[in-house]
Design a protein around this motif. Structure first.
Motif, short mmCIF file in Angstrom:
data_model
loop_
_atom_site.label_atom_id
_atom_site.label_comp_id
_atom_site.label_asym_id
_atom_site.label_seq_id
_atom_site.Cartn_x
_atom_site.Cartn_y
_atom_site.Cartn_z
N PRO A 127 0.83 -1.21 0.00
CA PRO A 127 0.00 0.00 0.00
C PRO A 127 0.86 1.26 0.00
N ALA A 128 0.41 2.27 -0.74
CA ALA A 128 1.14 3.54 -0.78
C ALA A 128 0.87 4.34 0.49
N VAL A 129 1.90 5.04 0.98
CA VAL A 129 1.68 5.96 2.11
C VAL A 129 1.64 7.40 1.61
N VAL A 130 1.99 7.61 0.35
CA VAL A 130 2.04 8.98 -0.16
C VAL A 130 1.90 8.98 -1.68
N THR A 131 1.24 10.02 -2.16
CA THR A 131 1.20 10.28 -3.61
C THR A 131 1.91 11.60 -3.86
N LEU A 132 2.87 11.59 -4.75
CA LEU A 132 3.66 12.78 -5.06
C LEU A 132 3.27 13.25 -6.45
N ARG A 133 2.41 14.25 -6.50
CA ARG A 133 1.87 14.69 -7.80
C ARG A 133 2.97 15.23 -8.70
N TYR A 134 3.91 15.99 -8.12
CA TYR A 134 4.96 16.59 -8.96
C TYR A 134 5.85 15.52 -9.59
N ALA A 135 5.89 14.33 -8.94
CA ALA A 135 6.72 13.25 -9.48
C ALA A 135 5.86 12.19 -10.18
N GLY A 136 4.53 12.34 -10.11
CA GLY A 136 3.63 11.39 -10.75
C GLY A 136 3.80 9.98 -10.22
N THR A 137 3.94 9.85 -8.89
CA THR A 137 4.19 8.53 -8.32
C THR A 137 3.53 8.38 -6.95
N SER A 138 3.21 7.13 -6.60
CA SER A 138 2.74 6.80 -5.25
C SER A 138 3.73 5.81 -4.66
N LEU A 139 4.05 5.97 -3.38
CA LEU A 139 5.11 5.13 -2.81
C LEU A 139 4.69 4.53 -1.47
N CYS A 140 5.11 3.30 -1.25
CA CYS A 140 4.91 2.65 0.05
C CYS A 140 5.98 3.18 1.02
N ARG A 141 5.89 2.74 2.24
CA ARG A 141 6.82 3.22 3.28
C ARG A 141 8.28 3.06 2.85
N ASP A 142 8.64 1.83 2.46
CA ASP A 142 10.05 1.56 2.16
C ASP A 142 10.53 2.33 0.93
N HIS A 143 9.68 2.36 -0.11
CA HIS A 143 10.11 3.08 -1.31
C HIS A 143 10.15 4.58 -1.09
N PHE A 144 9.24 5.09 -0.22
CA PHE A 144 9.29 6.52 0.10
C PHE A 144 10.59 6.84 0.83
N LEU A 145 10.92 6.04 1.85
CA LEU A 145 12.13 6.33 2.63
C LEU A 145 13.38 6.20 1.76
N ARG A 146 13.34 5.25 0.82
CA ARG A 146 14.48 5.11 -0.09
C ARG A 146 14.61 6.34 -0.99
N PHE A 147 13.46 6.78 -1.53
CA PHE A 147 13.44 7.96 -2.41
C PHE A 147 13.90 9.20 -1.64
N PHE A 148 13.44 9.31 -0.41
CA PHE A 148 13.82 10.44 0.45
C PHE A 148 15.35 10.45 0.65
N GLY A 149 15.86 9.30 1.05
CA GLY A 149 17.30 9.21 1.33
C GLY A 149 18.15 9.46 0.10
N GLU A 150 17.69 8.98 -1.05
CA GLU A 150 18.46 9.19 -2.29
C GLU A 150 18.59 10.68 -2.60
N ARG A 151 17.46 11.41 -2.45
CA ARG A 151 17.52 12.85 -2.77
C ARG A 151 18.41 13.60 -1.77
N ALA A 152 18.29 13.24 -0.50
CA ALA A 152 19.10 13.95 0.51
C ALA A 152 20.59 13.64 0.31
N LYS A 153 20.90 12.38 0.00
CA LYS A 153 22.31 12.03 -0.23
C LYS A 153 22.84 12.71 -1.48
N HIS A 154 22.01 12.77 -2.50
CA HIS A 154 22.41 13.44 -3.74
C HIS A 154 22.74 14.91 -3.45
N GLU A 155 21.90 15.55 -2.62
CA GLU A 155 22.15 16.96 -2.30
C GLU A 155 23.45 17.14 -1.53
N VAL A 156 23.68 16.25 -0.56
CA VAL A 156 24.92 16.37 0.23
C VAL A 156 26.13 16.23 -0.71
#
Ligand code: SF4
Length: 322
Positions: A20-49
């Motif tokens: 089940p998705a925990v979030v829908t991100l309209r700007y990214a056109g995607t819905s993500l479950c807990r694990d995929h959301f946390l992975r996506f979150f971490g990837e963006r933050a690491k990329h920024e660092v």
């Protein structure tokens, strides 16, 4: 947890897996479950660092207010630095002296730093300015030019930046990480445009190591979450079970331009998903052009207090003498 962070209907399933998705991100056109959301979150933050010049070796300060953004950035960086003995995180907090707001978040700072085993350092605007922000707003520095009580945000921002920079520098930190998210960054960019303040736009954090090297005394700022929307930072905090205070609004926020622009940007984002990201991308392109066109931006030392300033005297010293 379910529900959309962007106001759209949450999809029943994650776009990437059957969970089940925990979030829908309209700007990214995607819905993500807990694990995929946390992975996506971490990837963006690491990329920024990485994009902002990586975590430097030695001490790195984390600006900690006790709010969801700063608690989350401390948690994220603690995970990132784990197993790297060359990086030591320290948390720094400026207590603005705002009753019912900051005093309720300081216990969160203590709790989270104790849990993570990070040292915590605190300074107050009373020490930095001679008054708390409550005293300032009540007239400790006199009325403004129109005889009205002063709006607190201008002075508060000045002394908060001063306190962070001073603490980080005295602790020997080579960078300060802040929890600024995409909404914060988009608001700041818009504020600079609306004021026509090109100098600020040219200096806006985050700072590369090369930029920081030009300004002795000014500790480099990094912002791991600057491309991540505020509501996703909240979701990161909730999914990780981080301690959060009640997120009460600062009583002085309603007089700030940022407060006004927050709603403007939310409306724009609803109509045109991706507006906040576009503002940040535009700033990224504009900053080097402005920095090259405005050579007078060199930071000097304030003759009165020695802190970095781009003027003849730093704003904090000007405020102290009002
Ligand atoms: Fe300071 Fe204004 Fe933020 Fe309140 S809203 S903490 S006065 S900058």
């Amino acid at each position: 947890m379910s529900g959309s962070l962007d106001g759209a209907m949450t999809a029943a399933a994650c776009t990437k897996c059957p969970h089940p998705a925990v979030v829908t991100l309209r700007y990214a056109g995607t819905s993500l479950c807990r694990d995929h959301f946390l992975r996506f979150f971490g990837e963006r933050a690491k990329h920024e660092v990485a994009k902002q010049g990586r975590l430097p070796e030695g001490k790195v300060a984390v600006a900690l207010s006790g709010g969801k953004d700063s608690v989350s950035v401390l948690h994220f960086l603690h995970g990132l630095a784990k197993g790297n003995p060359k990086v030591e995180l320290v948390a720094v907090t400026v207590d603005e002296g705002i009753a019912g707001y900051r005093d309720s978040s300081l216990p969160i700072c203590r709790k989270v730093t104790e849990e993570l085993g990070v040292s915590w350092h605190l300074i107050g605007t009373k020490e930095l300015a001679g008054y708390t922000m409550d005293q300032y707003a009540a007239g400790a520095a006199g009325p403004d030019a129109d005889g009205e009580p002063r709006a607190a945000c201008g002075a508060c921002g000045v002394f908060r930046r001063l306190g962070m920079n001073r603490l980080a520098r005295e602790l020997g930190c080579s960078a300060i990480a802040t929890g600024h998210n995409l909404d914060d960054q988009a608001q700041t960019i818009l504020m600079n445009h609306l004021k026509g303040d090109l100098d600020r736009a040219a200096r806006l954090a985050p700072h590369s190591p090369e930029e920081a090297a030009k300004h002795p005394g000014l500790v480099r700022r990094i912002m791991p979450f600057r491309t991540i929307p505020e509501k996703e930072v909240l979701l990161y905090a909730l999914l990780n079970g981080l301690p959060l205070h009640d997120e009460a609004e600062c009583p002085y926020a309603v007089r700030s331009q940022r407060f006004l622009l927050r709603d403007v940007l939310i409306g724009l984002e609803e109509q045109t998903p991706g507006t906040r990201h576009a503002l940040v991308r535009g700033q990224e392109r504009l900053k080097p052009i402005l920095a090259a066109a405005l050579p007078a931006l060199a930071v000097a030392s304030c003759p009165e207090c020695g802190e970095p300033t781009s003027g003849a005297r730093c704003v904090a010293c000007s405020l102290r003498s009002t």
